[in-house]
Design a protein around this motif. Structure first.
Motif, PDB file in Angstrom:
ATOM      1  N   LEU A  43      85.383  54.961  51.727  1.00 29.07           N
ATOM      2  CA  LEU A  43      84.921  53.578  51.731  1.00 29.07           C
ATOM      3  C   LEU A  43      84.686  53.057  50.334  1.00 29.07           C
ATOM      4  N   GLY A  44      84.093  53.891  49.482  1.00 25.99           N
ATOM      5  CA  GLY A  44      83.801  53.435  48.130  1.00 25.99           C
ATOM      6  C   GLY A  44      85.059  53.263  47.307  1.00 25.99           C
ATOM      7  N   GLY A  45      85.996  54.180  47.436  1.00 25.03           N
ATOM      8  CA  GLY A  45      87.221  54.108  46.650  1.00 25.03           C
ATOM      9  C   GLY A  45      87.583  55.479  46.125  1.00 25.03           C
ATOM     10  N   MET A  46      88.607  56.092  46.678  1.00 29.23           N
ATOM     11  CA  MET A  46      89.004  57.436  46.286  1.00 29.23           C
ATOM     12  C   MET A  46      89.557  57.440  44.867  1.00 29.23           C
ATOM     13  N   GLY A  47      89.145  58.461  44.107  1.00 23.23           N
ATOM     14  CA  GLY A  47      89.657  58.613  42.753  1.00 23.23           C
ATOM     15  C   GLY A  47      88.931  57.804  41.711  1.00 23.23           C
ATOM     16  N   THR A  48      87.849  57.118  42.062  1.00 23.28           N
ATOM     17  CA  THR A  48      87.084  56.326  41.108  1.00 23.28           C
ATOM     18  C   THR A  48      85.689  56.916  40.947  1.00 23.28           C
ATOM     19  N   ILE A  49      84.976  56.439  39.933  1.00 24.41           N
ATOM     20  CA  ILE A  49      83.606  56.891  39.707  1.00 24.41           C
ATOM     21  C   ILE A  49      82.623  56.015  40.472  1.00 24.41           C
ATOM     22  N   GLY A  50      82.754  54.711  40.316  1.00 18.48           N
ATOM     23  CA  GLY A  50      81.812  53.808  40.961  1.00 18.48           C
ATOM     24  C   GLY A  50      81.955  53.750  42.467  1.00 18.48           C
ATOM     25  N   GLY A  51      83.161  54.042  42.991  1.00 15.34           N
ATOM     26  CA  GLY A  51      83.383  53.937  44.428  1.00 15.34           C
ATOM     27  C   GLY A  51      82.501  54.854  45.254  1.00 15.34           C
ATOM     28  N   PRO A  52      82.552  56.178  45.039  1.00 14.61           N
ATOM     29  CA  PRO A  52      81.676  57.058  45.819  1.00 14.61           C
ATOM     30  C   PRO A  52      80.191  56.790  45.600  1.00 14.61           C
ATOM     31  N   LEU A  53      79.811  56.367  44.398  1.00 18.74           N
ATOM     32  CA  LEU A  53      78.403  56.057  44.154  1.00 18.74           C
ATOM     33  C   LEU A  53      77.962  54.880  45.013  1.00 18.74           C
ATOM     34  N   LEU A  54      78.789  53.829  45.043  1.00 17.95           N
ATOM     35  CA  LEU A  54      78.460  52.668  45.876  1.00 17.95           C
ATOM     36  C   LEU A  54      78.555  53.007  47.352  1.00 17.95           C
ATOM     37  N   GLY A  55      79.605  53.734  47.743  1.00 16.51           N
ATOM     38  CA  GLY A  55      79.758  54.104  49.142  1.00 16.51           C
ATOM     39  C   GLY A  55      78.617  54.965  49.638  1.00 16.51           C
ATOM     40  N   ALA A  56      78.174  55.916  48.811  1.00 16.73           N
ATOM     41  CA  ALA A  56      77.060  56.769  49.207  1.00 16.73           C
ATOM     42  C   ALA A  56      75.774  55.969  49.340  1.00 16.73           C
ATOM     43  N   ALA A  57      75.554  55.023  48.421  1.00 18.26           N
ATOM     44  CA  ALA A  57      74.344  54.193  48.503  1.00 18.26           C
ATOM     45  C   ALA A  57      74.328  53.383  49.793  1.00 18.26           C
ATOM     46  N   LEU A  58      75.463  52.789  50.138  1.00 15.45           N
ATOM     47  CA  LEU A  58      75.525  51.983  51.359  1.00 15.45           C
ATOM     48  C   LEU A  58      75.389  52.854  52.607  1.00 15.45           C
ATOM     49  N   LEU A  59      76.060  53.999  52.623  1.00 17.90           N
ATOM     50  CA  LEU A  59      76.047  54.840  53.816  1.00 17.90           C
ATOM     51  C   LEU A  59      74.708  55.540  54.018  1.00 17.90           C
ATOM     52  N   PHE A  60      73.916  55.658  52.985  1.00 22.19           N
ATOM     53  CA  PHE A  60      72.567  56.201  53.171  1.00 22.19           C
ATOM     54  C   PHE A  60      71.579  55.097  53.505  1.00 22.19           C
ATOM     55  N   LEU A  61      71.715  53.956  52.840  1.00 20.21           N
ATOM     56  CA  LEU A  61      70.740  52.882  53.019  1.00 20.21           C
ATOM     57  C   LEU A  61      70.880  52.221  54.383  1.00 20.21           C
TER      58      LEU A  61
END
Length: 608
Positions: free
Chosen positions: A534-552
């Motif tokens: 969801l955040g964006g495979m192969g990027t730095i900001g993608g998993p960080l944003l995706g993890a924040a949304l999927l936890f929050l």
């Protein structure tokens, strides 16, 4: 031979008499309705929407918006600004460099949806529309009118410039990016005879600081929503509002600025994150913050395996558990069979090394598999780890993990005399226990980001990408596929173990039930993989944003009960349908998913 071509159109220049909206209202009238509706929406938020303060947020005060009214006010302001920008108001050209019509549709939809959701919630909770005050009726009417007016605006897309179909993928990307940037510059220079110049570096940095400040404000507001209705309204206004700004071209422009100053952006992002605990008055939301960082760090490690190397790992959460168990066994817990108490740096090394060893041991015999077969094997490893940890209780096996009771009583960390379990006063602010761990996890996240950036840009990183794109071709070019994939597996496992060492001390207890494949709350393997995709495979900001949304989001949607996963699943389906490349996409994947938009268009036929 001749070829007919047409000049590209700027997004702000409509084709007269050809484009139409969804409804039969003339476009000028629709634009006026949308803009006027935005102004009246702002006015309506300063009126009372209900007569009783029983509804959360106290919407009974005249002249002072509260609760959901604030979100509607933000939506109305965005609609007004985009409406004025659609008229070509020069000072607002920066808000819609790619044209305001498409953005105005989503902005009015955001305001309309948030307003009507609020009115429905008031009526349902208080017992009917009789509980509404004139401000609510006015807001309902003007937001509906603004939305209908926006639907009357024409649907137009600028015709892309033709390019050579024999160009390489990178040349096509450079061409596309150049054309988008020319479009942005043309929008800025449409009303000015002077040539457009690139902004100076200090102006770019100011824009980056402003963007990070807005991001911190939005995140702080979302994580600090006090009641369920407010969080749902926040999701509506934030989701559609972000889409509106993306359609306006503002997000693309800011992304180009941050790409020119990557080091400044990364440093500023971590500085903004470090300010988050100072915005909280207690540990209530700092607790969520530290868990988000743990989840995000593990997701970023998984991104090496899935995003860079293209290996589908469905048991990745087991490496988090290995690191957590290894650290808890040597950190002085009374439940540990080992009577040792290592310092933090040693516990971190033990946790990361244990996960690294398990990554190599699991990867060595399984990484010769591909695709679904590898996914099934890794899924089995995750379940084997959980079952084994549950059975090492002294009855079914050796007394090592204390079975289902887990390792309890893990003491707080103490580094150089700094006790993470007690409050500390810093510059007049009281920093609690979870805020201390938040800063520690932020430092570990910075290390993981550094490892990801360096490895992704290295020779081994390019080999990972080659394996992901076409393993057969990569092997033919001399890349040792097994060794490259094993390195990715080992690095990703060690990063997960690193985060697990902190998780063990934050939660005080490590149990097998914390490391499931799927569940209602993260971290688990399914949520970790969803965060990366969801955040964006192969990027730095993608998993960080995706993890924040999927936890929050699951944390805030607990009021839905049994329907929580249903609502969450529908949201994932919609996001994957309309943005399959992720929220922060990798450039290559963005071109892959939108290849039809970048394909050369034949504008004429050739003849002898």
């Amino acid at each position: 031979m001749t070829t007919q071509t047409t000049a590209p159109k700027t997004p702000s220049a409509p084709t007269a008499g050809t484009a139409k909206g969804l409804i039969g209202i003339p476009a000028p009238l629709g634009r006026a309705l949308a803009t006027g509706g935005g102004v009246l929406t702002i006015v309506a938020t300063f009126l009372a929407w209900t007569w009783t303060s029983a509804f959360p947020g106290d919407l009974t005060v005249y002249g002072y918006p509260g609760g959901l009214q604030i979100l509607v006010l933000i939506g109305g302001a965005l609609v007004t600004l985009l409406g004025l920008a659609s008229y070509g108001v020069t000072p607002l050209a920066w808000l819609a460099p790619a044209g305001a019509d498409a953005a105005l549709k989503f902005a009015t939809l955001a305001t309309f949806a948030t307003t009507w959701y609020t009115i429905i919630a008031i009526s349902a909770q208080l017992g009917g529309v009789v509980n509404l005050e004139p401000g609510a009726y006015l807001a309902a009417a003007v937001t509906l009118a603004a939305f209908l007016g926006a639907l009357a605006l024409p649907f137009e897309r600028p015709a892309p410039d033709p390019f050579d179909p024999d160009d390489t993928g990178w040349e096509r990307f450079e061409h596309t990016t150049s054309q988008k940037w020319q479009t942005v510059k043309a929008a800025f220079s449409a009303d000015s005879p002077r040539p457009v110049r690139t902004l100076p570096a200090w102006a770019d940095i100011l824009i980056i600081v402003a963007a990070l400040a807005v991001a911190l404000t939005v995140f702080t507001y979302g994580i600090g929503t006090e009641y369920d209705e407010l969080f749902v309204g926040f999701l509506i206004i934030a989701g559609f509002g972000f889409t509106a700004l993306h359609r306006s071209g503002l997000i693309i422009q800011i992304s180009q600025i941050t790409a020119r100053h990557q080091s400044v952006t990364v440093f500023g992002a971590f500085l903004a994150a470090a300010l988050f605990p100072f915005t909280q008055t207690d540990d209530q939301y700092a607790t969520i913050g530290v868990y988000i960082l743990i989840f995000a760090t593990v997701a970023l490690g998984l991104n090496i395996v899935v995003g860079l190397a293209g290996l589908l790992d469905l048991g990745y959460v087991a490496f988090l558990g290995v690191g957590a168990y290894a650290a808890s066994l040597v950190s002085g817990s009374p439940s540990s069979p080992f009577d040792v108490h290592f310092p933090f740096w040693a516990a971190v090394l033990v946790g990361a090394a244990a996960s690294l060893v398990f990554g190599v041991l699991i990867g060595a015999p399984t990484l010769r598999l591909r695709g679904d077969y590898l996914a099934i094997v890794t899924l089995g490893f995750g379940e084997i780890f959980r079952i084994t940890a549950n059975n090492l209780d002294g009855t079914s096996g050796p007394d090592l993990t204390n079975g289902s009771n887990g390792i309890a009583g893990i003491p707080d960390l103490e580094i150089l005399g700094f006790d993470f379990g007690t409050q500390h006063d810093i510059a007049g602010f009281t920093i609690g226990r979870f805020a201390n761990y938040f800063f520690l996890m932020l430092l570990i996240t910075a290390v993981v980001v550094l490892v990801f950036r360096r490895s992704g840009d290295s020779r081994i990183g390019r080999a990972w990408v080659a394996i992901r794109e076409d393993e057969t071709a990569a092997l033919a070019m001399g890349i040792n596929g097994f060794r490259v994939k094993l390195i990715a597996f080992a690095v990703g496992a060690s990063l997960a173990g690193l985060a697990g060492t902190v998780q063990a001390h934050v939660t005080y207890t490590v149990t097998p039930e914390q490391y499931l494949f799927a569940g209602t709350t993260p971290p688990n393997s399914a949520f970790l993989l969803a965060a990366v995709v969801l955040g964006g495979m192969g990027t730095i900001g993608g998993p960080l944003l995706g993890a924040a949304l999927l936890f929050l989001i699951p944390n805030k949607l607990q009021f839905l009960g049994d329907y929580q996963l249903l609502a969450f699943g529908l949201a994932l389906v919609l996001l994957m349908r309309f943005r399959p490349e992720g929220l922060i996409p990798n450039r290559r994947r963005q071109l892959e998913f939108h290849e039809e938009a970048e394909a050369p268009t034949v504008l004429g036929k050739t003849g002898a």
